[in-house]
Scaffold this active site. Structure first.
Site, PDB file in Angstrom:
ATOM      1  N   ASP A 122     -32.185 -43.652  21.071  1.00 52.60           N
ATOM      2  CA  ASP A 122     -31.874 -44.949  21.662  1.00 52.60           C
ATOM      3  C   ASP A 122     -31.815 -44.890  23.181  1.00 52.60           C
ATOM      4  O   ASP A 122     -31.612 -43.830  23.773  1.00 52.60           O
ATOM      5  CB  ASP A 122     -30.556 -45.499  21.116  1.00 52.60           C
ATOM      6  CG  ASP A 122     -29.350 -44.645  21.472  1.00 52.60           C
ATOM      7  OD1 ASP A 122     -29.460 -43.400  21.435  1.00 52.60           O
ATOM      8  OD2 ASP A 122     -28.281 -45.213  21.771  1.00 52.60           O
ATOM      9  N   GLU A 154     -26.727 -42.840  20.248  1.00 57.39           N
ATOM     10  CA  GLU A 154     -25.897 -42.007  21.123  1.00 57.39           C
ATOM     11  C   GLU A 154     -25.277 -42.820  22.236  1.00 57.39           C
ATOM     12  O   GLU A 154     -24.123 -42.587  22.622  1.00 57.39           O
ATOM     13  CB  GLU A 154     -26.741 -40.864  21.710  1.00 57.39           C
ATOM     14  CG  GLU A 154     -25.952 -39.811  22.473  1.00 57.39           C
ATOM     15  CD  GLU A 154     -25.792 -40.111  23.973  1.00 57.39           C
ATOM     16  OE1 GLU A 154     -25.057 -39.368  24.654  1.00 57.39           O
ATOM     17  OE2 GLU A 154     -26.414 -41.088  24.461  1.00 57.39           O
TER      18      GLU A 154
END
Length: 410
Positions: free
Chosen positions: A80, A173
């Protein structure tokens, strides 16, 4: 290698993979799975072993051992990108032989050497930036590129002795959930490295202790024409509360080992309003004092109210990985030696943030962090140096070789 790295990086950053803290699903955005499927196909075509993608977006793969008696180690990056700034329609700019001057991002934004003096370290190098309308996504697409490129090299050169090498690309994350569904036992590594750092040479094994505090104001709405001694404006309450927070105890007023309170979000209406603070400190005792101080402030504020109230909920996010890594100094020594072997001076510094590695270290997988070569993550001024990315690839390869030599000689 440079052209292959650049091609892969440009391809990856065009995937919009921003995570979404408001969505409790894993992954929090379907685009992360789209990118993970793309990577899965690529890893399989390259020849990685045991390629697996979970329904929650955890992509794992292996490079088989070429020698016996060497521990399995791992490398980790996240799929991400940060939700802090636009991550869609990334249009990278490539600046070859950078001349040391200000860089125009698209038509209107400027990446200036006055504001970002680190640019001056890269004169003559190749830089990659966004066009000023989005972040670049080097955090952490660069880590993914570097891990795949390094391990692809080892796959192509089985004459190089090493143990089994595992990789994992995690979702979410950036919103603190990257380790939530990480299966440490199945991963099988004795230790790992997140490739999620910044400038060339960064080696990090300390990070913030982190918590999130949500302060909710309960007010009372009514027609403003008949509000006298009846209306309680929750927005006014939270504004007054924040106005008395420490002025310089903030991210923009702190550095190095300083902690802070960060007002990350404020929202609401007359009836109810909300403040969200990030609480950060490297020192465990100071971290606990910060949480208590904020809770005490809410209680004191309530004591002065005639109408309305504030509630606070504090949730710990992650802790300083230092305590879990220092008992295993060889993990740090190997990474330092790999950098020195490549002519890189290791920069040992604390992470003013967190990585998957901070939580994984507490889950039994010691996991320091190494550089990707990027700067100014999470915003339009992000940039990365291609030569630093090449160096990260070489460091990853050398970590595997140094580990092999260490254990073959025992």
């Amino acid at each position: 290698m440079a052209q292959a790295l650049l091609t892969r990086f440009i391809e990856y950053v065009k995937f919009d993979t921003q995570s979404d803290a408001k969505n409790p699903a894993c992954p929090s955005t379907p685009s992360q799975l789209v990118f993970a499927h793309h990577l899965k196909q690529e890893l399989e075509s390259i020849g990685f072993h045991h390629v697996s993608l979970s329904t929650m977006g955890y992509l794992t793969a292996s490079v088989p051992a070429t020698a016996e008696g060497i521990p399995c180690i791992g490398f980790i990056a996240h799929l991400d990108t940060a939700p802090d700034f636009n991550g869609a329609n990334v249009n990278p700019q490539i600046i070859s032989n950078y001349d040391g001057e200000d860089i125009l991002l698209g038509e209107h934004q400027l990446l200036s050497t006055e504001q970002f003096s680190s640019l001056l370290d890269y004169k003559g190098k190749t830089l990659i930036t966004s066009d000023g309308t989005s972040l670049l996504g080097g955090d952490n697409k660069a880590g993914i590129v570097e891990i795949i490129s390094a391990l692809h090299y080892l796959l192509a050169h089985p004459e190089i002795p090493h143990g089994e090498i595992r990789l994992c690309f995690t979702p979410d994350e950036e919103i603190g959930r990257g380790a939530d569904n990480f299966d440490v036992e199945a991963f099988g590594a004795k230790w790992a490295y997140t490739v999620d750092g910044g400038q060339l040479g960064e080696l990090e094994f300390e990070n913030f202790n982190a918590a999130t505090a949500v302060i909710t104001a309960k007010g009372n709405n009514c027609h403003p024409g008949s509000a006298y001694e009846v209306m309680v404006n929750a927005q006014t309450m939270v504004a007054k509360f924040h106005a008395k927070m420490p002025l310089h105890d903030t991210p923009e007023g702190s550095r190095d080992y300083d902690g802070f309170f960060h007002l990350m979000n404020m929202q609401g209406q007359t009836e109810e309003a909300e403040l969200t603070y990030l609480i950060r400190d490297f020192d465990e005792e100071l971290f606990e004092k910060r949480k208590k101080w904020l809770a005490d402030r809410v209680a004191s504020f309530n004591g002065d109210l005639v109408l309305g109230s504030l509630d606070i909920e504090i949730t710990d996010s992650y802790y300083n990985m230092k305590q879990q890594i220092l008992p295993h100094p060889h993990i740090i020594d190997i990474a330092k030696q790999a950098m020195i072997n490549q002519g890189i001076t290791p920069i040992i510094k604390p992470i003013r943030g967190g990585t998957d590695g901070s939580r994984l270290s507490y889950m039994g997988l010691p996991c320091p962090n190494i550089f990707t070569g990027g700067h100014n993550f999470h915003g339009k001024h992000e940039y990365i140096c291609l030569e630093s990315m090449e160096a990260a690839v070489e460091v990853i390869i050398d970590i595997c070789q140094i580990t092999a030599k260490k254990y073959q000689n025992q």
